[in-house]
Every structure is written in structure tokens, then in C-alpha cells.
Design a protein around this motif. Structure first.
Motif, PDB file in Angstrom:
ATOM      1  N   GLU A 137      47.322  51.023  13.302  1.00 58.23           N
ATOM      2  CA  GLU A 137      48.591  50.925  12.559  1.00 58.23           C
ATOM      3  C   GLU A 137      49.762  50.962  13.531  1.00 58.23           C
ATOM      4  OE1 GLU A 137      49.521  54.186   9.968  1.00 58.23           O
ATOM      5  OE2 GLU A 137      51.352  53.173   9.299  1.00 58.23           O
ATOM      6  N   SER A 162      50.120  47.583  15.077  1.00 54.75           N
ATOM      7  CA  SER A 162      50.750  46.500  14.313  1.00 54.75           C
ATOM      8  C   SER A 162      52.254  46.743  14.149  1.00 54.75           C
ATOM      9  CB  SER A 162      50.048  46.295  12.965  1.00 54.75           C
ATOM     10  OG  SER A 162      49.811  47.525  12.366  1.00 54.75           O
ATOM     11  N   CYS A 163      52.673  48.019  14.047  1.00 52.73           N
ATOM     12  CA  CYS A 163      54.113  48.312  14.015  1.00 52.73           C
ATOM     13  C   CYS A 163      54.786  47.856  15.305  1.00 52.73           C
ATOM     14  CB  CYS A 163      54.361  49.807  13.827  1.00 52.73           C
ATOM     15  SG  CYS A 163      53.954  50.392  12.187  1.00 52.73           S
ATOM     16  N   LYS A 172      53.846  45.557  17.328  1.00 55.21           N
ATOM     17  CA  LYS A 172      53.893  44.098  17.405  1.00 55.21           C
ATOM     18  C   LYS A 172      55.016  43.534  16.534  1.00 55.21           C
ATOM     19  CE  LYS A 172      49.747  41.680  18.478  1.00 55.21           C
ATOM     20  NZ  LYS A 172      48.387  41.314  18.074  1.00 55.21           N
ATOM     21  N   ARG A 173      55.111  44.110  15.329  1.00 57.69           N
ATOM     22  CA  ARG A 173      56.155  43.637  14.424  1.00 57.69           C
ATOM     23  C   ARG A 173      57.530  43.864  15.046  1.00 57.69           C
ATOM     24  NH1 ARG A 173      55.438  46.891   9.969  1.00 57.69           N
ATOM     25  NH2 ARG A 173      53.236  46.335   9.981  1.00 57.69           N
ATOM     26  N   TRP A 174      57.720  45.086  15.593  1.00 59.68           N
ATOM     27  CA  TRP A 174      59.000  45.411  16.216  1.00 59.68           C
ATOM     28  C   TRP A 174      59.278  44.458  17.384  1.00 59.68           C
ATOM     29  CZ3 TRP A 174      59.230  47.167  21.369  1.00 59.68           C
ATOM     30  CH2 TRP A 174      60.524  47.459  21.838  1.00 59.68           C
ATOM     31  N   TRP A 175      58.224  44.241  18.204  1.00 60.98           N
ATOM     32  CA  TRP A 175      58.400  43.407  19.401  1.00 60.98           C
ATOM     33  C   TRP A 175      58.756  41.966  18.987  1.00 60.98           C
ATOM     34  CZ3 TRP A 175      55.117  39.265  20.873  1.00 60.98           C
ATOM     35  CH2 TRP A 175      55.404  38.701  22.131  1.00 60.98           C
ATOM     36  N   ALA A 176      58.058  41.429  17.969  1.00 61.32           N
ATOM     37  CA  ALA A 176      58.342  40.072  17.512  1.00 61.32           C
ATOM     38  C   ALA A 176      59.772  39.985  16.978  1.00 61.32           C
ATOM     39  CB  ALA A 176      57.343  39.666  16.429  1.00 61.32           C
ATOM     40  N   GLY A 177      60.246  41.089  16.354  1.00 61.42           N
ATOM     41  CA  GLY A 177      61.589  41.093  15.803  1.00 61.42           C
ATOM     42  C   GLY A 177      62.681  41.063  16.852  1.00 61.42           C
ATOM     43  N   ALA A 221      61.236  51.519  13.355  1.00 63.10           N
ATOM     44  CA  ALA A 221      60.186  50.535  13.092  1.00 63.10           C
ATOM     45  C   ALA A 221      58.785  51.147  13.178  1.00 63.10           C
ATOM     46  CB  ALA A 221      60.310  49.373  14.074  1.00 63.10           C
TER      47      ALA A 221
END
Lengths: 527, 185
Positions: free
Chosen positions: B10, B13-14, B16-21, B53
């Protein structure tokens, strides 16, 4: 003291009391005898063999039926006494001018030696002179009672290691392993413990009714092995001499009076302290096969069978097959008494009479005792139809473990050294660690294999899968343990990781493991 | 799949989401990349966004696997991740493995053996921060986010508490197996 008539064998009675008995009192019903109580483990093994030999020589059963009769109801002490009485002449222990048990026929005139030299683990003369007796000290045995001296004499003659020029090794070679069968039951009597190891006349040889020099070598002039004499082969003497081998020419010196025995601690009236010995005694050669010892047989039948010896690292489940049946990978075969147990006794015994194997012996480095080993293992009663296959399956498990160990050892060395092939030294601890780590699971699988129905044709998938997984996991765990424990900063991680990778790759290529994988897979499909 | 030791799936994935953002929050990325050390990061608004995030536990100093990290250690992770530009195409290429792979076919390892050992033997978190940033640069900014974060956390924890007793749980062992498995002389 007479070893047949007088009480000298240290025993424990059913009520826990200790005492000494004469051989004929074995089956005393008043306070029954449950175990021997020798002061040293090598004496314990020797006393067992003394009594087994005595029963084999004088009281062997005609056939299985008679054997079973005495298994269920031992002979009375009167009966035993009567059977043993004719032999008492050969079992006089101290007799300066005449026949004496396990002592040379003639009077020896060499320099007297200290009694300590009878003990196999006692440091030798040169070790003492050079002050090298670091672990087993010299000078701890000044005198011993007749009972301990008799045990020591028998222990030496039956296990005799090489002892310098012309000091011959025992009939089974120096420091042989002995395999005895014992009942698992805690309530078994000493009689049953001994009787399990006595063969029938059909299996070995007719019992003797009178003592003779053919059986007891001390009753005749020694078959010397110097230039005038020669070797003694099985055909030269009676087969029962195997129980009474006498490779060393020894005569005990008169005692020096009363004192305390340095071995058992008992006060006694006669303390032995010296003996005389001479070299070039009986030289046993040729295809001797002692019924209580496992042997390695030459598959080409060119070399005489070699008795198995205690070896560095001790006894473990890797010897199970060789001690219990026959290990085709090296030619090891179980003692005759165990073969006969499977062939005949197992048939007549009650199924609840579980039996275990007790193996023991010295690990000798020539005349130096490195260690004393003993181990008990379960004897698994397998019906005849399934027996061959059962042992074949066990052998498959053992062989895969051997293959894995070879890889593990070689890759651990590759992880340690840049040129592993050039490195000498003892790496047996790697093997040891693997055998030890896998032992509990081995016995679990053995139990599962033993419980298979008698129409089984192949290894059960669960056993194959469990064993294969264990082999992989333990090899990697132990690789990490031997190579990566310690400070990673000082290691050549490149070398180590490549060795670890090769370990995995090579394990994958092992035929024995692939075979297990197939077994694990095929049966799953069927299910 | 790469097995994570110190952070949970988990967490990963947080992250990754933050990094992509970050692509949409250029300011945040610039703040984090400008930081010369972890403490510089702590007071930035970008770091506050990072913590928002992440799962709640990160704010109280522990990962989803219950591993304790100090706030400056978390800041160090954020600062390094901000320097990553893309992820390798194959999901099973761990950070250590990518260091051993050549940037173009037939070339040399992205990071030499010697530098790889230096990175591991850094004497302080500051030292490690400088070297791990250099490693990301040598990779052309291409690194597996989850594996990189996991390894940074692992290094920082071993720096504080010493290596694990079981070899397979040690970063040195894990890194070396990954690196040398892909390494070509």
C-alpha cells in the motif's frame, strides 16, 4: 575369580538396585535384571557382547520356534547354570600357571606393562613421554578390580586397534562398529535385550557342548603370526571363535592386594595393576564376517569384506540404510544378526514388540582413539512384499541428500575462496550441518514410507515433494549460514553471489532432485 | 514482482501515485530537487503534500510494515524519489539490478562495482543521500520507485541498528545478489 561361576557382571535390577551377578543369574526371577551397568560405555558394549557370545556358544536355539520359546519364557537359572557349567574351565580369570580367560596359553616373560595400556583410549607410551596427553590424561589408572579388568581385557581383544609392530588388530579390524538389537520397551529384561541378538544354529553354527581351543583360542597354543606362523582364516578355526577373538597375547600379573578400583570406585580385595604382552599373536585375515558388525562388501567380490568403523562425524541417519539393510551406493550391509532378524525373528515376534538398533564403536586413528560413538535408531518392521521397495525409496532420499551436499560443499568453498580447488582442509562440518538439519524430516518421511500399503509401487508424491523442498531450502539456508554470517563488508560479494547462483542452478540440474520433482508432479495429476 | 521488506504494498502504491502526480506539480518537484540535504526538505510545502499523499502512519513515523522511520529519514526518501524521471519498463528490475545493467546494449554497468560498494558503505545519511542521488543520475533518472524507497529505508534502518542477523534480511546481501546477478564484466 571364575567368569562363569562367580558374580562379576555389574547390573541394575528391576527395583533400581545395583549389584554384580554371574552369567547364569541373568534370568533370576526374584529381582529381575534389566540392564548392565558397566563403568564405561566401551565396557557396556563389550559386556553385552560377552554375554551374547556366551549364549550363542552354549545355548543357541535349534530354530526359530525354540528361539521364540525362550524369548517368551527365559530359561531358569538352574537350566542356565547347567548349560554353562561345562565351560567354566575356560573362564578362570586369573591363573598364573594355567588356562586363563582371553590370556595367552603360555607364560610370557616380557617386561610388565601398566594396566592402563589395556584401555583403548589411554594415551600410549610416547604420548606420555612427550607430555601430549592433553585431553585424556595418563596416570589415572593405577589399579582395577577383577570385574573391571575382565571387562577391559574383553573390550581390548574384541576391538583391538593396531598397536605397533606385530600387535594385531581384532578379528573385525581395529575399532569396529557393533550393531545390537534392543527391545523398545522400557520394561524389557536384560535377557530379552541379549536374546534378540542370539542367532539360531541354522543361521550360524551348532552350539558347543564342551569348550575347545577351536572356539576359545586361549585353550591351545597361540596361532602365532611371526615368521614361523601365518594368518588365521575363517576355515582354520570354529566359526564361534568370532565371539572370542584373541589378537593380543596378554597375561595378567599377580595382584598387589586390596585397594579401590580406579574404574568403578569399588573397594576390592584384589587390585590388578600390571600385565605382560607379546606381539605376533593371532592374525585374523580373510573373509571374516562377524554376525554383530556391519560390513562393506566389494561389489566385484575381489576384496574381503571390511567391517564398518566409527568415523569422524559420528553416526547419523545417513548410515541408517547401511546399518539397517544394505546401501547400494557404497556396498554397506547390515550385520548378519539384523538380516536374520528381518528374515526370521520378525515373522515370529508379536507385532507390538518394537525393536531399535544400537550401534557403537570407537573412531580410531590407527592406535589413537579419536572418539567413542553410539547411536540408537528405530528398526522399522516392513512386510516382505514391500520391503525391497521400501529400502529402495529410502535409498533415493539418501542419495539426493548426498548429491545436494556435494553441491553445497563445493559452492560454499567457491564462496569462501577465489581458488576453491586448491584449498585443502577439513570441511566436514558443512556436511554435518546438512545431515543434522535434515534429520528430523528424514525420520518423519521414513515413518510415512513405512506406513504405505504393501502394494505400493512408487514414492508417495507428498514425500517426494517434502523432501525436494527440504533439500533446496536447507542447501540455501546453510549456504547463507556458512558464507554470509559475519560482517558483509569484508566479503567478496561478487564471488559469493555467483556461488549462490550456481548452487541454485546446479541443484536444479541434479538428476536425483529432478526425479523427485517428477514423482511429486505425476501423482498430483492423477489425483 | 520485487519483494518489499520495509514498506508495504500500500505504501508503494501511494508513493507511485504521489510521484506520478509530480508532473502536474512542478513547483513541488523543484523544491524537493533543490534540497541539498534531508533537513532542507522538512520545511517545504512539497514535503507536507508528500505526507498527505501517504498513509496516515507515515505522519507518525512508521511504514505500513510497522518499520519506524524518523521524519528526516522520510524526508530523505521523498527528496531522492523526486529525482526519478521514469521507471524501467520491466517491473522486476530492482534498484540494485538496474545499477548493474548497461545504459545501452553492450555497454558498461550504469554504476561501477567500486561506486556501488561505496554507496553501500556510506558513513552517514548525508553521505548516503549524496551518493544515492548520484546513482539515480547515473541511471538517467530511471529507477523503480517502490524498490528505491524500500532500499533507502532499509539502508537507513541498518545504519541506525546494524545489519540483521539473518543474511537474507541484510541489505548488503540483497543488493549484491541483485547487482551481481545482472552484472557483466
Amino acid at each position: 575369580m571364575n567368569l562363569i561361576n562367580d558374580p562379576w557382571i555389574p547390573v541394575i535390577h528391576a527395583d533400581g538396585q545395583r549389584g554384580k551377578i554371574a552369567p547364569w543369574q541373568l534370568t533370576d526371577t526374584g529381582n529381575s535384571v534389566v540392564e548392565l551397568a558397566a563403568p564405561r560405555p566401551d565396557f557396556q558394549g563389550a559386556l553385552y557382547q560377552f554375554l551374547i557370545g556366551l549364549l550363542q556358544t552354549s545355548f543357541a536355539s535349534e530354530d526359530e520356534d525354540e528361539w521364540l520359546k525362550y524369548w517368551q519364557a527365559p530359561p531358569s537359572t538352574e537350566q542356565l547354570k547347567e548349560v554353562l557349567a561345562p565351560f567354566s574351565g575356560a573362564f578362570e580369570f586369573f591363573n598364573p600357571q594355567g588356562l586363563a580367560f582371553l590370556q595367552d596359553f603360555t607364560v610370557l616373560d616380557d617386561e610388565p606393562k601398566e594396566l592402563a595400556a589395556l584401555l583403548i583410549d589411554a594415551p600410549g607410551g610416547k604420548t606420555l613421554k612427550d607430555h601430549l596427553d592433553h585431553f585424556v590424561k595418563g596416570g589415572t589408572l593405577a589399579g582395577a578390580c577383577a570385574s573391571c579388568t575382565a571387562s577391559a581385557l574383553f573390550t581390548l581383544q574384541t576391538n583391538a586397534p593396531s598397536g605397533g609392530v606385530g600387535h594385531r588388530v581384532g578379528l573385525r579390524g581395529g575399532g569396529p562398529l557393533t550393531s545390537l538389537l534392543l527391545p523398545e520397551s522400557a520394561h524389557a529384561s536384560l535377557w530379552q535385550k541379549l536374546w534378540l541378538n542370539v542367532l539360531t544354529e541354522e543361521e550360524l553354527a551348532p552350539k558347543a557342548h564342551t569348550p575347545s581351543g577351536d572356539i576359545f583360542p586361549w585353550m591351545a597354543a597361540t596361532r602365532v603370526s611371526d615368521k614361523t606362523g601365518g594368518a588365521t582364516l575363517p576355515d582354520d578355526v570354529h566359526p564361534l571363535q568370532m565371539y572370542w577373538g584373541m589378537p593380543r597375547r596378554i597375561r595378567l600379573e599377580p595382584t598387589q592386594g586390596a585397594g579401590v578400583c580406579d574404574l568403578c570406585g569399588d573397594a576390592c580385595t584384589e587390585l590388578f595393576s600390571h600385565f605382560r604382552t607379546k606381539n605376533y599373536g593371532v592374525n585374523y585375515e580373510g573373509p571374516w564376517v562377524h554376525p554383530l558388525t556391519p560390513y562393506r562388501f566389494d561389489p566385484k567380490n575381489e576384496q574381503p569384506p571390511l567391517s564398518l568403523k566409527g568415523q569422524q562425524g559420528g553416526l547419523g541417519y545417513r548410515h541408517w540404510l547401511g546399518l539397517m539393510w544394505a546401501d547400494p551406493s557404497n556396498g554397506d550391509a547390515a550385520a548378519l544378526s539384523i538380516k536374520h532378524f528381518y528374515d526370521s525373528k520378525l515373522r515370529v515376534l508379536d507385532s507390538c514388540d518394537a525393536v531399535k538398533l544400537w550401534s557403537f564403536g570407537y573412531d580410531m586413528d590407527n592406535m589413537k582413539a579419536r572418539c567413542w560413538y553410539e547411536q540408537t535408531m528405530p528398526v522399522i518392521a516392513i512386510g516382505e512384499e514391500y520391503r525391497e521397495l521400501f529400502f529402495k525409496l529410502v535409498s533415493d532420499l539418501l542419495n539426493s541428500a548426498r548429491d545436494v551436499i556435494k553441491e553445497l560443499r563445493s559452492q560454499v568453498k567457491s564462496g569462501w575462496f577465489s581458488r576453491p580447488k586448491d584449498v585443502k582442509g577439513d570441511t566436514s562440518m558443512i556436511d554435518q550441518s546438512f545431515w543434522q538439519a535434515t534429520e528430523p524430516v528424514f525420520y518423519q518421511q521414513l515413518k510415512i514410507l513405512a506406513e504405505q500399503p504393501s502394494n505400493t509401487r512408487t514414492m508417495p508424491a507428498s514425500v517426494a515433494a517434502t523432501w525436494r523442498k527440504l533439500m533446496f531450502n536447507q542447501a540455501l539456508t546453510l549456504f547463507d549460514y556458512w558464507v554470509l554470517e559475519g560482517d558483509a563488508e569484508d566479503m567478496d560479494m561478487k564471488r559469493i553471489t555467483s556461488a549462490r547462483r550456481f548452487l541454485l542452478i546446479n541443484l536444479g540440474k541434479l538428476k536425483s532432485l529432478q526425479h523427485l520433482e517428477q514423482l511429486a508432479a505425476t501423482t498430483e495429476e492423477v489425483a | 514482482m520485487i519483494k518489499l521488506k520495509k514498506i508495504s504494498e500500500e505504501d508503494a502504491s501511494c508513493l507511485k501515485r504521489w510521484w506520478a502526480g509530480l508532473d502536474d506539480k512542478r513547483g513541488d518537484r523543484a523544491q524537493l530537487r533543490r534540497a541539498a540535504n534531508a533537513d532542507d526538505v522538512l520545511l517545504t510545502s512539497a514535503f507536507a503534500h508528500f505526507l498527505q499523499a501517504m498513509p496516515e502512519t507515515w505522519g507518525t513515523g512508521s511504514t505500513g510494515k510497522g518499520v519506524v522511520l524518523s521524519i528526516s529519514e522520510i524526508a530523505l526518501i521523498a527528496a531522492v524519489l523526486a529525482r526519478v524521471k521514469s521507471e524501467p519498463q520491466k517491473a522486476d528490475v530492482s534498484f540494485a539490478k538496474s545499477l548493474a545493467l548497461p545504459k545501452e546494449a553492450g555497454g558498461k554497468a550504469a554504476m561501477s562495482e567500486l561506486r556501488f560498494q561505496q554507496l553501500q558503505k556510506s558513513r552517514s545519511p548525508e553521505d548516503f543521500f549524496t551518493r544515492v542521488c548520484r546513482a539515480v543520475n547515473l541511471l538517467g533518472g530511471k529507477a523503480n520507485i517502490a524498490s528505491l524507497a524500500d532500499d533507502i529505508a532499509h539502508w537507513l534502518i541498518e545504519f541506525r541498528t546494524g545489519p540483521a542477523s539473518k543474511p537474507e534480511d541484510r541489505l548488503a546481501v540483497r543488493w549484491a545478489s541483485d547487482y551481481y546477478a545482472a552484472f557483466k564484466d
